[in-house]
Design a protein around this motif. Structure first.
Motif, PDB file in Angstrom:
ATOM      1  N   ARG A  70       0.891  -1.141  -0.040  1.00 32.12           N
ATOM      2  CA  ARG A  70      -0.098   0.020   0.010  1.00 32.12           C
ATOM      3  C   ARG A  70       0.772   1.231  -0.004  1.00 32.12           C
ATOM      4  N   LYS A  71       2.117   1.199   0.830  1.00 34.34           N
ATOM      5  CA  LYS A  71       2.697   2.302   1.021  1.00 34.34           C
ATOM      6  C   LYS A  71       3.564   2.713  -0.506  1.00 34.34           C
ATOM      7  N   ILE A  72       3.974   1.531  -1.062  1.00 36.93           N
ATOM      8  CA  ILE A  72       4.648   1.757  -2.355  1.00 36.93           C
ATOM      9  C   ILE A  72       3.641   2.194  -3.319  1.00 36.93           C
ATOM     10  N   ALA A  73       2.495   1.775  -3.426  1.00 36.29           N
ATOM     11  CA  ALA A  73       1.492   2.181  -4.149  1.00 36.29           C
ATOM     12  C   ALA A  73       1.110   3.703  -4.045  1.00 36.29           C
ATOM     13  N   GLU A  74       1.387   4.181  -2.772  1.00 35.64           N
ATOM     14  CA  GLU A  74       0.905   5.670  -2.553  1.00 35.64           C
ATOM     15  C   GLU A  74       2.284   6.623  -2.813  1.00 35.64           C
ATOM     16  N   LEU A  75       3.559   5.879  -2.730  1.00 35.20           N
ATOM     17  CA  LEU A  75       4.721   6.790  -3.281  1.00 35.20           C
ATOM     18  C   LEU A  75       4.523   6.703  -4.699  1.00 35.20           C
ATOM     19  N   GLU A  76       4.416   5.706  -5.515  1.00 41.31           N
ATOM     20  CA  GLU A  76       4.200   5.576  -6.801  1.00 41.31           C
ATOM     21  C   GLU A  76       3.215   6.594  -7.606  1.00 41.31           C
ATOM     22  N   GLN A  77       2.181   6.648  -6.952  1.00 39.40           N
ATOM     23  CA  GLN A  77       1.127   7.755  -7.001  1.00 39.40           C
ATOM     24  C   GLN A  77       1.438   9.194  -6.992  1.00 39.40           C
ATOM     25  N   ARG A  78       2.260   9.517  -6.026  1.00 39.07           N
ATOM     26  CA  ARG A  78       3.081  10.779  -5.865  1.00 39.07           C
ATOM     27  C   ARG A  78       4.189  11.281  -6.899  1.00 39.07           C
ATOM     28  N   LEU A  79       4.963  10.221  -7.378  1.00 37.49           N
ATOM     29  CA  LEU A  79       5.942  10.314  -8.243  1.00 37.49           C
ATOM     30  C   LEU A  79       5.172  10.766  -9.544  1.00 37.49           C
ATOM     31  N   ALA A  80       4.112   9.958  -9.801  1.00 39.27           N
ATOM     32  CA  ALA A  80       3.657  10.030 -11.121  1.00 39.27           C
ATOM     33  C   ALA A  80       2.833  11.333 -11.478  1.00 39.27           C
TER      34      ALA A  80
END
Length: 80
Positions: A70-80
Protein backbone atom coordinates in the motif's frame (compact mmCIF):
# COMPACT_ATOMS: atom_id res chain seq x y z
CA UNK A 1 2.42 -37.77 18.02
CA UNK A 2 -0.84 -38.76 19.69
CA UNK A 3 -0.21 -42.27 20.98
CA UNK A 4 -3.85 -42.66 22.04
CA UNK A 5 -4.93 -42.14 18.43
CA UNK A 6 -2.48 -44.78 17.18
CA UNK A 7 -3.53 -47.27 19.86
CA UNK A 8 -7.19 -46.68 19.05
CA UNK A 9 -6.58 -47.13 15.33
CA UNK A 10 -4.65 -50.37 15.91
CA UNK A 11 -7.50 -51.67 18.09
CA UNK A 12 -10.08 -50.81 15.42
CA UNK A 13 -8.02 -52.55 12.75
CA UNK A 14 -7.70 -55.65 14.91
CA UNK A 15 -11.43 -55.58 15.70
CA UNK A 16 -12.24 -55.51 11.98
CA UNK A 17 -10.59 -58.90 11.47
CA UNK A 18 -12.75 -61.83 10.38
CA UNK A 19 -14.06 -63.95 13.30
CA UNK A 20 -11.64 -66.80 12.59
CA UNK A 21 -8.65 -64.55 13.22
CA UNK A 22 -9.77 -63.19 16.59
CA UNK A 23 -7.43 -65.65 18.32
CA UNK A 24 -4.57 -63.70 16.74
CA UNK A 25 -6.11 -60.35 17.60
CA UNK A 26 -3.69 -59.28 20.34
CA UNK A 27 -0.65 -60.20 18.29
CA UNK A 28 -2.01 -58.46 15.19
CA UNK A 29 -3.02 -55.40 17.22
CA UNK A 30 0.56 -55.14 18.49
CA UNK A 31 1.87 -55.49 14.92
CA UNK A 32 -0.60 -52.89 13.59
CA UNK A 33 0.52 -50.52 16.34
CA UNK A 34 4.21 -51.01 15.52
CA UNK A 35 3.68 -50.53 11.77
CA UNK A 36 1.54 -47.42 12.26
CA UNK A 37 4.10 -45.84 14.60
CA UNK A 38 6.99 -46.62 12.26
CA UNK A 39 5.21 -45.18 9.22
CA UNK A 40 3.95 -42.06 11.00
CA UNK A 41 7.41 -41.31 12.39
CA UNK A 42 8.75 -41.17 8.83
CA UNK A 43 6.29 -38.43 7.92
CA UNK A 44 7.39 -34.82 8.26
CA UNK A 45 4.69 -33.79 10.76
CA UNK A 46 4.48 -30.88 13.19
CA UNK A 47 2.46 -30.46 16.36
CA UNK A 48 -0.74 -28.45 16.32
CA UNK A 49 0.88 -25.81 18.55
CA UNK A 50 3.80 -25.42 16.14
CA UNK A 51 1.40 -25.20 13.19
CA UNK A 52 -0.70 -22.53 14.94
CA UNK A 53 2.42 -20.52 15.84
CA UNK A 54 3.61 -20.59 12.22
CA UNK A 55 0.13 -19.61 11.01
CA UNK A 56 0.27 -16.53 13.29
CA UNK A 57 3.74 -15.62 11.98
CA UNK A 58 2.47 -15.97 8.41
CA UNK A 59 -0.57 -13.79 9.15
CA UNK A 60 1.65 -11.04 10.61
CA UNK A 61 4.03 -11.27 7.65
CA UNK A 62 1.14 -11.07 5.22
CA UNK A 63 -0.25 -7.99 6.98
CA UNK A 64 3.17 -6.28 6.86
CA UNK A 65 3.54 -7.14 3.18
CA UNK A 66 0.11 -5.71 2.38
CA UNK A 67 0.98 -2.51 4.28
CA UNK A 68 4.27 -2.16 2.39
CA UNK A 69 2.50 -2.74 -0.92
CA UNK A 70 0.00 0.00 0.00
CA UNK A 71 2.80 2.41 0.89
CA UNK A 72 4.65 1.67 -2.36
CA UNK A 73 1.47 2.30 -4.34
CA UNK A 74 1.04 5.65 -2.56
CA UNK A 75 4.66 6.65 -3.29
CA UNK A 76 4.29 5.66 -6.93
CA UNK A 77 1.16 7.80 -7.19
CA UNK A 78 2.99 10.80 -5.71
CA UNK A 79 5.85 10.40 -8.20
CA UNK A 80 3.54 10.07 -11.19
Amino acid sequence: MDTHFIDDLAQRLAAALPPGLHALRQDLEHNFNAVLRARLEKLDLVTRDEFDAQARVLARSRAKLEELERKIAELEQRLA
